[in-house]
Motif scaffolding. Structure first.
Motif, PDB file in Angstrom:
ATOM      1  N   LYS A 158       0.876  -1.171   0.000  1.00  0.00           N
ATOM      2  CA  LYS A 158       0.000   0.000   0.000  1.00  0.00           C
ATOM      3  C   LYS A 158       0.912   1.219   0.000  1.00  0.00           C
ATOM      4  CE  LYS A 158      -3.694  -2.246   2.668  1.00  0.00           C
ATOM      5  NZ  LYS A 158      -4.304  -2.282   4.038  1.00  0.00           N
ATOM      6  N   THR A 159       1.099   1.814  -1.166  1.00  0.00           N
ATOM      7  CA  THR A 159       2.137   2.836  -1.329  1.00  0.00           C
ATOM      8  C   THR A 159       1.858   4.103  -0.521  1.00  0.00           C
ATOM      9  OG1 THR A 159       1.021   3.731  -3.272  1.00  0.00           O
ATOM     10  CG2 THR A 159       2.701   2.058  -3.662  1.00  0.00           C
ATOM     11  N   PHE A 160       0.603   4.263  -0.117  1.00  0.00           N
ATOM     12  CA  PHE A 160       0.211   5.501   0.571  1.00  0.00           C
ATOM     13  C   PHE A 160       0.365   5.400   2.089  1.00  0.00           C
ATOM     14  CE2 PHE A 160      -3.294   2.678  -0.169  1.00  0.00           C
ATOM     15  CZ  PHE A 160      -3.975   2.645   1.034  1.00  0.00           C
ATOM     16  N   HIS A 164       6.461   2.400   2.935  1.00  0.00           N
ATOM     17  CA  HIS A 164       7.214   2.813   1.745  1.00  0.00           C
ATOM     18  C   HIS A 164       8.251   3.887   2.111  1.00  0.00           C
ATOM     19  CE1 HIS A 164       7.509   3.419  -2.694  1.00  0.00           C
ATOM     20  NE2 HIS A 164       7.980   4.583  -2.273  1.00  0.00           N
ATOM     21  N   LYS A 179       1.254  -2.824  -6.401  1.00  0.00           N
ATOM     22  CA  LYS A 179       1.307  -1.564  -5.649  1.00  0.00           C
ATOM     23  C   LYS A 179      -0.052  -0.902  -5.647  1.00  0.00           C
ATOM     24  CE  LYS A 179       6.039  -0.759  -7.108  1.00  0.00           C
ATOM     25  NZ  LYS A 179       6.944   0.134  -7.845  1.00  0.00           N
ATOM     26  N   ALA A 181      -2.312   2.150  -4.842  1.00  0.00           N
ATOM     27  CA  ALA A 181      -2.183   3.595  -4.652  1.00  0.00           C
ATOM     28  C   ALA A 181      -3.301   4.145  -3.782  1.00  0.00           C
ATOM     29  CB  ALA A 181      -2.183   4.295  -6.006  1.00  0.00           C
ATOM     30  N   THR A 191      -1.040   1.549  -8.635  1.00  0.00           N
ATOM     31  CA  THR A 191      -0.253   2.727  -9.039  1.00  0.00           C
ATOM     32  C   THR A 191      -0.218   2.890 -10.553  1.00  0.00           C
ATOM     33  OG1 THR A 191       1.726   1.377  -8.851  1.00  0.00           O
ATOM     34  CG2 THR A 191       1.252   2.872  -7.026  1.00  0.00           C
ATOM     35  N   ASP A 192      -0.182   1.777 -11.275  1.00  0.00           N
ATOM     36  CA  ASP A 192      -0.159   1.933 -12.738  1.00  0.00           C
ATOM     37  C   ASP A 192      -1.522   2.391 -13.269  1.00  0.00           C
ATOM     38  OD1 ASP A 192      -0.981  -0.536 -11.866  1.00  0.00           O
ATOM     39  OD2 ASP A 192      -0.512  -1.549 -13.743  1.00  0.00           O
ATOM     40  N   SER A 194      -3.220   4.660 -11.679  1.00  0.00           N
ATOM     41  CA  SER A 194      -3.121   6.114 -11.502  1.00  0.00           C
ATOM     42  C   SER A 194      -2.289   6.712 -12.628  1.00  0.00           C
ATOM     43  CB  SER A 194      -2.497   6.490 -10.157  1.00  0.00           C
ATOM     44  OG  SER A 194      -2.426   5.395  -9.296  1.00  0.00           O
ATOM     45  N   ASP A 195      -1.203   6.019 -13.000  1.00  0.00           N
ATOM     46  CA  ASP A 195      -0.397   6.501 -14.131  1.00  0.00           C
ATOM     47  C   ASP A 195      -1.267   6.606 -15.371  1.00  0.00           C
ATOM     48  OD1 ASP A 195       1.649   6.390 -12.379  1.00  0.00           O
ATOM     49  OD2 ASP A 195       2.600   4.607 -13.214  1.00  0.00           O
TER      50      ASP A 195
END
Lengths: 202, 202
Positions: A158-160, A164, A179, A181, A191-192, A194-195
């Protein structure tokens, strides 16, 4: 590639509970998919193949399956730290205190001194990285053993959350296979994703 | 063959402590040898290959490694029961009480109902069989789930303790990879050693 595989599995079989708790007990930490664990182990082994790892380190119980497959592929032993409710000082153990935010309890984790030493190059493996308390405990026992920490391999990050940042501050290499986000309306946002959102917005 | 491999490993790396406690924490239940676990998994899979196993069942933590490799080779999911100090009745869990003679504590073990059911044919795997309390607990949750118990696969059995008899009385097939018949002067005596002794005596 593995990241895609694991993300799809999370989308398909994961369950987002109230409070943004992700439940993956049907393939990772209660019922376990051995073939997926092997694929994850292969990926961790590939990522750290050239780093001279001598030991794969995890903590019981959910870390054992991915760590075992990583050790298999790196042809190196796996050590799993033991959790204890309480533990008086014992001479032949490295110990650290780990607070679990989900269970709201402190556990001591311990590793027998004979299985970790200054000659070791350690890859730490765990199923989740959120607040990073378990990984911080494993880092602490490595430091007590004067072992070199080569990196940390995580199944689901959980990158948030704080884990991390904690590893970044310690300059420890982090490789996560999936990952997360954010959670949005009970759905996982990777995360990807979100990208992609950013790219789509352009 | 695997039995010989595991017996040699026990002779070489196992440690007999006062009170006839066999310590195998350098390859089985603290530090783990992944390659040995794979060989053990292959052997359990071979022994139960024709029994239509749908699920491999164990209990955290030391059972996870051999169970995972067995599941990998049988291409079936692995479920590990969770241990709890205490557990109030929870609707969606099968639970059983397990007394540990070595740790002198009772634990509840539990399995989520969604991972075990009447359609399942279960292979129970564990690292040790001594008094058989852990295996008895796993049998109990299988019975609650009305799942069929096909057999029990054990890495190291102490044939002279109660677990062996317990399974015999329940008519449950038992396959153990290494069978300890006794301890003599701090040394492990395997059942095939005793057979040899008998043969030599003739």
């Amino acid at each position: 590639m593995i990241m895609k595989l694991l993300e799809e599995r999370i989308r398909h079989d994961g369950q987002v509970l109230p409070g943004n708790v992700l439940k993956v007990d049907n393939f990772l930490n209660h019922q376990v998919d051995p073939e997926l664990m092997l694929t994850m182990g292969e990926e961790f082994a590939r990522l750290f193949r050239d780093n001279g790892i001598t030991k794969v380190l995890t903590v019981e119980s959910s870390g054992i399956a991915p760590a075992l497959m990583t050790g298999l592929k790196l042809q190196m032993p796996v050590v799993f730290a033991r959790k204890h409710k309480s533990l008086t000082l014992v001479n032949d153990l490295y110990t650290a205190t780990v607070y679990s935010y989900t269970k709201k309890v402190s556990n001591k984790i311990s590793i027998s001194k004979k299985f970790l030493g200054a000659q070791d190059k350690v890859l730490i493996i765990d199923d989740f990285l959120a607040n990073g308390q378990a990984v911080a405990g494993l880092i602490e026992v490595c430091q007590q053993a004067q072992a070199e920490i080569v990196g940390v391999g995580i199944a689901i990050e959980k990158t948030f959350q704080r884990g991390h940042q904690l590893l970044k501050e310690k300059h420890i290499r982090l490789e996560s296979l999936a990952k997360i986000a954010a959670f949005e309306n009970g759905q996982v946002v990777f995360t990807d994703d979100s990208d992609n959102h950013v790219a789509a917005d352009k």
